[in-house]
Design a protein around this motif. Sequence first.
Motif, mmCIF file in Angstrom:
data_model
loop_
_atom_site.group_PDB
_atom_site.id
_atom_site.type_symbol
_atom_site.label_atom_id
_atom_site.label_comp_id
_atom_site.label_asym_id
_atom_site.label_seq_id
_atom_site.Cartn_x
_atom_site.Cartn_y
_atom_site.Cartn_z
ATOM 1 N N ALA A 158 95.674 -11.211 -27.961
ATOM 2 C CA ALA A 158 96.183 -11.361 -26.591
ATOM 3 C C ALA A 158 95.268 -10.655 -25.603
ATOM 4 N N ALA A 159 94.832 -9.440 -25.968
ATOM 5 C CA ALA A 159 93.907 -8.708 -25.102
ATOM 6 C C ALA A 159 92.607 -9.479 -24.909
ATOM 7 N N LYS A 160 92.184 -10.163 -25.957
ATOM 8 C CA LYS A 160 90.946 -10.951 -25.865
ATOM 9 C C LYS A 160 91.100 -12.106 -24.883
ATOM 10 N N VAL A 161 92.254 -12.735 -24.900
ATOM 11 C CA VAL A 161 92.515 -13.816 -23.939
ATOM 12 C C VAL A 161 92.518 -13.273 -22.517
ATOM 13 N N MET A 162 93.134 -12.108 -22.339
ATOM 14 C CA MET A 162 93.214 -11.517 -21.007
ATOM 15 C C MET A 162 91.843 -11.178 -20.451
ATOM 16 N N LYS A 163 90.965 -10.695 -21.324
ATOM 17 C CA LYS A 163 89.652 -10.246 -20.855
ATOM 18 C C LYS A 163 88.620 -11.367 -20.820
ATOM 19 N N ASN A 164 89.022 -12.550 -21.244
ATOM 20 C CA ASN A 164 88.097 -13.678 -21.239
ATOM 21 C C ASN A 164 87.678 -14.025 -19.810
ATOM 22 N N PRO A 165 86.390 -14.272 -19.562
ATOM 23 C CA PRO A 165 85.930 -14.609 -18.195
ATOM 24 C C PRO A 165 86.616 -15.839 -17.616
ATOM 25 N N ASN A 166 87.096 -16.736 -18.477
ATOM 26 C CA ASN A 166 87.760 -17.943 -17.986
ATOM 27 C C ASN A 166 89.253 -17.746 -17.754
ATOM 28 N N THR A 167 89.700 -16.523 -17.906
ATOM 29 C CA THR A 167 91.110 -16.211 -17.638
ATOM 30 C C THR A 167 91.238 -15.574 -16.263
ATOM 31 N N LEU A 168 92.141 -16.085 -15.489
ATOM 32 C CA LEU A 168 92.440 -15.505 -14.175
ATOM 33 C C LEU A 168 93.753 -14.752 -14.289
ATOM 34 N N TYR A 169 93.716 -13.452 -14.066
ATOM 35 C CA TYR A 169 94.883 -12.586 -14.250
ATOM 36 C C TYR A 169 95.411 -12.194 -12.872
ATOM 37 N N VAL A 170 96.577 -12.679 -12.525
ATOM 38 C CA VAL A 170 97.164 -12.452 -11.206
ATOM 39 C C VAL A 170 98.353 -11.508 -11.352
ATOM 40 N N LYS A 171 98.312 -10.424 -10.610
ATOM 41 C CA LYS A 171 99.366 -9.413 -10.686
ATOM 42 C C LYS A 171 100.340 -9.617 -9.525
ATOM 43 N N LEU A 172 101.586 -9.851 -9.851
ATOM 44 C CA LEU A 172 102.606 -10.047 -8.814
ATOM 45 C C LEU A 172 103.139 -8.701 -8.340
ATOM 46 N N SER A 173 103.426 -8.645 -7.069
ATOM 47 C CA SER A 173 104.092 -7.462 -6.524
ATOM 48 C C SER A 173 105.313 -7.928 -5.741
ATOM 49 N N THR B 25 99.358 -6.980 -1.764
ATOM 50 C CA THR B 25 100.375 -7.989 -2.022
ATOM 51 C C THR B 25 100.120 -8.668 -3.364
ATOM 52 N N TRP B 26 98.852 -8.983 -3.621
ATOM 53 C CA TRP B 26 98.482 -9.573 -4.906
ATOM 54 C C TRP B 26 96.974 -9.547 -4.989
ATOM 55 N N HIS B 27 96.474 -9.604 -6.170
ATOM 56 C CA HIS B 27 95.063 -9.890 -6.356
ATOM 57 C C HIS B 27 94.786 -10.233 -7.800
ATOM 58 N N PRO B 28 93.886 -11.206 -8.014
ATOM 59 C CA PRO B 28 93.504 -11.538 -9.381
ATOM 60 C C PRO B 28 92.494 -10.527 -9.895
ATOM 61 N N PHE B 29 92.552 -10.236 -11.171
ATOM 62 C CA PHE B 29 91.592 -9.317 -11.743
ATOM 63 C C PHE B 29 91.489 -9.567 -13.235
ATOM 64 N N THR B 30 90.452 -9.094 -13.820
ATOM 65 C CA THR B 30 90.283 -9.153 -15.262
ATOM 66 C C THR B 30 90.710 -7.831 -15.842
ATOM 67 N N MET B 31 91.615 -7.864 -16.774
ATOM 68 C CA MET B 31 92.140 -6.613 -17.330
ATOM 69 C C MET B 31 91.054 -5.883 -18.089
ATOM 70 N N GLU B 32 90.881 -4.616 -17.766
ATOM 71 C CA GLU B 32 89.900 -3.783 -18.436
ATOM 72 C C GLU B 32 90.565 -3.004 -19.548
ATOM 73 N N LYS B 33 89.772 -2.695 -20.560
ATOM 74 C CA LYS B 33 90.279 -1.899 -21.671
ATOM 75 C C LYS B 33 90.492 -0.476 -21.210
ATOM 76 N N LYS B 34 91.657 0.089 -21.544
ATOM 77 C CA LYS B 34 91.963 1.457 -21.137
ATOM 78 C C LYS B 34 91.957 2.367 -22.346
ATOM 79 N N HIS B 35 91.373 3.535 -22.171
ATOM 80 C CA HIS B 35 91.484 4.554 -23.202
ATOM 81 C C HIS B 35 92.894 5.086 -23.192
ATOM 82 N N GLU B 36 93.383 5.472 -24.338
ATOM 83 C CA GLU B 36 94.792 5.859 -24.430
ATOM 84 C C GLU B 36 95.149 7.046 -23.548
#
Length: 1646
Positions: A689-704, A909-920
Amino acid sequence: MGKLKSTVPGPYKISSIAAHVPDLVVYADLSREIPYVENFHGVLLFVDISGFTALTEKFSISSKKGYGADQLTRTLNKYIGDIVHYILTSGGDILNYAGDAILALWRVERIQLSNMISLAVKCSLNIQNNCDNRETEVGVKLRVKIGISAGKIFKVVMGDKDSKYFVVIGHAVDEVRLAEGLAVAHSIILSPNAWEMCDRDTIATDPIENERAVKVRYLKRESLFSVETYLESLGTPLQHEPSKNVSVRKTSGLLPDSELEKNLREFVMQTVLQKIDDDQPLEYLSEMRPVTIVFVNLQFKTGTTETELCLIMQNAALGIGQLIRKHQGRINKVFMFDKGCTFLCVFGLPGDKREDECAYALLCAFNIHAYCSKELKVSTTSVGVTSGPVFCGVVGHPVRHEYTVIGRKVNMAARLMMYYPGVVSCDKETCVHSKLPSFYFNELPKRQMKGVQNPGTIYQYLARKQKTVGKARMSMERVEGFHLLGRDKEIDVFNSALKQFLECRSSGSRNYRNVIMYEGDVGFGKSSMLAEIVYRAAKEGVRVIAFEIAKSDIKQQFYTVQTLLAILLSVQNCKSYAERERLLLSKITDQKQQENLCLLNDLLLVKFPVSKKVSLLDNKTKIQEMKTFFIDLCKNALEVEACLFVFDQAHYIDFSSWELIIELCEKTSVFMIMALCPFNLQNPPFPAAAKVMKNPNTLYVKLSGLEPSVIAQLACQILGVVRIPREMELLLVERSHGVPYYCEELLKSLYLSKMIVLEQLDEEDEEDFDILFPEPKIVIENPKASQSCKPEDGKQCSSKTEPLRTRMIKSLDMSSLEDQKYVCFIGEAVTLHEIQIPLTLKGMALAQLDHMQPAEQMIVKFASIIGYTFTTQMLQYILIEGTDQKLNQSLDSLFESHTFECASRRKETWHPFTMEKKHENTLQCFCATAQQSINPDNIESEVTDKATSKNQTAWKCKIMRFCSSLVMETAYELWLKDQRKAIHLKCVTYLLNQACRCRTCGGDEFILGHSAAIGMKVLENNSDTVNNQLESVADIFGSSSSSYGKSRTGLNKVAPIDSSRFEGSFLVKLNDILVGSEEVAQTCRKCKCADIVECVLCPMVRHCMGVGDVPKTFYFLLETAAAATILSNNLKALSYLNEATIILDLLRAGKPPFETAESKGKVKIRCFEKACAYRLKGEVLFNTGQIKESQDMFRMALKLLKRRLPMNVIEVLVKYMVEKAKSVLLHFLCPFYYREKRLAFLHQQICCLSYMWQIYCMNRSPGYKRTSSLVILMELNTAKLCLDQNKILSAHIDSFHYCQIMGLVDECKRYEEFLIKTCAELPHTAERLMMVGNFAHTLSTVRLCSGKLDESIQYGYLAHKFAELLNKPSFDVIAISLMHIPLLLTHRYADCVELLCILEYLVNTLQNSIGKGWFYAACFDILLEGGFALKQFDECLSFVEEAQSDPIIMAEKSLMLNLYASLALWFARLNEWDQSRYFFVKALRIVDQAPSSVYSINGHVKFLECFVLVFRKALVDKNNHTVEIYNRTQKHFSDFKSRYATFVQYDPRFLHLKAYMYLISGQLKLVKSFLQKALKISQNHGNKLEECWIRLSEDSWFGTTEPPADQWLETVLNLPSWETAAQMDVNLLSKSKYLLPGLRDSYNAC
């Protein structure tokens, strides 16, 4: 006795524990090994109380804060306590409280049964005489019926090492319930056994027909049995306190006994023990709480002995207890019921709450049913499950009470258990809230159940018994007529991606975004948005495969791809495997692929023979082949037709499906949309799932959350009304925080509790409008141009003014008619701020809180006292002593779980972004970057930091906020009142000296002289203290959050000053001032007043209210409102002013202003503060366009300030002469310096007067000139009295503006010269530069009204620059809102567009709904006059439709006149009169209400043009009322001229339209003269737009050739965007003007 005391009578903990256990257990031999059976003789008394359920319902629907659980607890315990008191004083032992019933026991030797029956009867008669038919405060009557039995009783003790239970069984137990069943209210029934054993000479009875039981009438004589001796004989082996210290129950005097205490604890719920151990009051446990109830009934086989029953119940207790604990539930009670053993289990009690408790409760119930049916020797196992709000708490007497649950849902679960035997049954709420697929349930037949009205649909829970494929579906479907609000940008992302997908598919390319992920918390409207996406995709001819995934599906391998493939191959509706096989063979005809069909056997539940090739494969290879086959099938299907895959609840996709989704994205032309909740470190995504999220062809839109301006529209849509009260909008904005589900639940709570009412809207008389539009009326609720909104566009065409009935309201009010319009009103004597959290929302928050560790819960609870936003330093200050290490670890965990977040981050209000890997251990903190200037156009430029350092020794995040306001409010309610008050007091101490302006702005109060005027020293003006403490709040913010000017360097090239033309003028001096004020600009960018309002003033209101200090609460309410007004946050200011008004009203009525208010002494609010409240409210109302209401507020304020305005002409004249004389005296007298208190009054007077003269000028009421001249003179005199140069200068600016409006040319010039001279010499301070900026804006307005367009632009540009320099974005909005007019009139399109882009950025950043309205009004002007489109017409129209639900925008009459007139004119020019009529009528209704101001004239002149076109239509149609329409048109011309006599900027347009009127009415001699006059004025003004239009009209009307083609009509259907228009010749654009059409006879005559 109403409330249980904080401590029970006994001073030791054992007494507190024993109060929850009957004497039957306390005095038993607890050392015996369980299970065991004990028999004895005794008398049972069963008290059944009717009315408790209704009482609980009454309190549960109350939305009033502080009202509900407390009052219910008091009422229940008062009533039950009285009943129990009679039982205890008669020697009885309370065995248990079963909801609304009490079972009591008198244990005696068999020989004493007769005396005990008489004693029980006496006790029952006392109960009936004193407790039956009791009226409660909410109007519910409580009734009592009693059954008595006697005989041999068996006590069964069962359980395990953690929890023990007891139950009494036997013939006497069965008989007491049968006796109670025969009883009615106010009756006592003796069972057959009791009647046989009693002393019949003592008890008078009546027989019951066909029954052996009898009804008790009275006692013939008193029993000689000694209750005191009986009580003394109890518990003799145990040690008690001396009898004189013991209350009605001997057990309450137990002395410490560790072994006994340990044994008794096993009989008490852990929920209660925790509070006893913490020495907390037991009423703390009492609350209305959403829970899930599970009733389990075991019916035993006939002939089962007591010993066998004991073993069966022991095994049941062990099995059920284990399953219940596994699913985080609790066994509340075990008792005999209807010849069977019943377990009452509860899910969602304190500490056990979880969001998916319904699903877990159902699963647990199913497992219990399976276990009991299989493992226990019982005849029938029945389980009833319900969900909803119930009363959970400790009820009873101070010395004998129990934790229990009471409510309709408890009763209903018991009835389901009885009326649906042998199955697991549940109500509709449990089914819906479980979010399980529909095939988990089977609808059961309806049955009449005793005591249950309208139970709704009842379901049998089946779990996943039947194997199915492809049955999942979307839980939310798009409802026709419901517009998706506030998600335009998110939908645009999809539209763009869909367009790109279809283009790439047609060209064979795969260069597109193939996955869009929408992330949002629960309630953010993800499902609604997906429903809209499904609809739009289907409109484009795309096949949509959409379904929702449940939480249980995450554990089923390949579930998601199984469902996807089943729907893709259309086998989901097949009823048998054979049918699925036939369909698959018909679709898959390739021989090689048919050999692989057996690979789908497990996936699609088919039985294809295993081919030879497949039989040779091992399991691992077989799975890989199955995946490859799946990809091939999808690839073939996707080549045939375009498909869109839509997954709701995508965070529940199973691990195996995620891996296949990766392959699907890589190898096929797939397009997917997913909606999911945020992942966190406790619940991380699968690697795939994380791989799909970080894929360049994935647009990740965060709702607020939705913007505040959308909330009112959403509320109207939910309620089905055309408008809501403003106070209600403020409440929804404040409490919902933009979350649609929260908003819906709040509205539902308000509606059910009758705090709001919906009333039918009375339509206005339309007879006059029928004269203007005589053809048959066509109701167009949401007219759109036919070319701009076609069905295939997929856009909504329903007006926001049309009542939209949601499923929620339909279910609540079936009587409402959908073809009627409604408006919402607040109920009488209702104060909205008292609404509590709806229980549905509270349950969500409790689930999150209960999952936290104790240290984390403590931090969240303390933070909830501070408020939504809080600083780390303040949190540390109020926390109880603890190590920093522990605090850091807890904060770290709370960040990871998305409970807290860094508050330094801008809320986009919103913005698309690519999810970055976070250290724990890396948590996003923006405090470090907040000190830097961040470009708002470059979201990715933000750099996050760790919230903690590497060694975890210091917490770096300085300011935090709750991710969810719901968690904050729920955590706040968990505090006890006294605890809450103590912490609030600590917060007040910490924040008190910070509650003022920031150091940059001088550190004073926001209301000048506030403390001095009321004689109360609120702030300690020790500068060192203030400066030091400001480090902890204000200084932790960076300056970039409010420094908007510096970040838009590319937008500062608007209208540069032509120095050659204006050299030596005031314009150049102003420009020099700007250049030389950079140091002031740097200081202004450091202003942190907005942050202080958020983190200090708003919390101070909360804390003072929590402490109960009414004067300080009122003080800070006014300070916060004043600060919000200065910052132009009118919504916030109005919210706090409404609270202040409520306090005044309640004090006036002699009521406490809020729940915690101190009752000592009479609280009095000073006149000065009342005046400030009215003045501030008047200012806010004026700013939002409510001129009449603001006038009333200012009048009341001036009256309190002892500066009353005259009410009649004579008073005005006398007052004017007095003020004139005072003006002369002030000129000659020496200045007198007033004390601070007097100066405070003078400043408030000036503020009121500065608005009152404008209001009189706008209203143009009779005598307005005299009154306005008096008011402006009063303002000037008052300013001179206070000796404040800023006030004097401001008063002179107002006088200058007043003279222009009144047409006093000489005086206007004199004031202008004075101001120019004064402003040029002012020192460069922020306050003085603000005065210069204000003067520049006034000059711009005056020049515009005088027709000097070029100078208006130059001064307006300088006002804009001053706003940027001084960091005043709200002032900039005002300045720019007018500037587009002269720029448009002078054909300076590029400058106009650039300024409007700045305006759009500002209003979106500030969330200024009125400013946004003026932006769209300007866009309409460009559409109508510019020949191009800055915003497309559809977008502008949508804004107007949505604005009709916004009470703030609707109150601004000038704005709405602009918008309505623009739309009416647009459709009139297109000859689409049905649509034009709708908006023309609306404009006509408000044209007289709109003030006569520079903001109204633009809309009024468009309305005038529209009226002229209506007159032309009447001529063409040969309307019978043409003459009347002509007269009305002429009247409107006269009204326009009289209202705007000194506003000459539209004189050319006025004359142009006047000429056209004469043309089409045949008065041709006047036409040319008017045109020539209009042309000359246009040239003098520099009005190129009107000049060009007049020349086109001349050519059209008087040219020798045929009338030219109307280029506007030719281009309007496809207006170029600004990007295209910018490349075109201005002259070409200028010819794209609407051609006023003449009549054919007029042309011939010419």
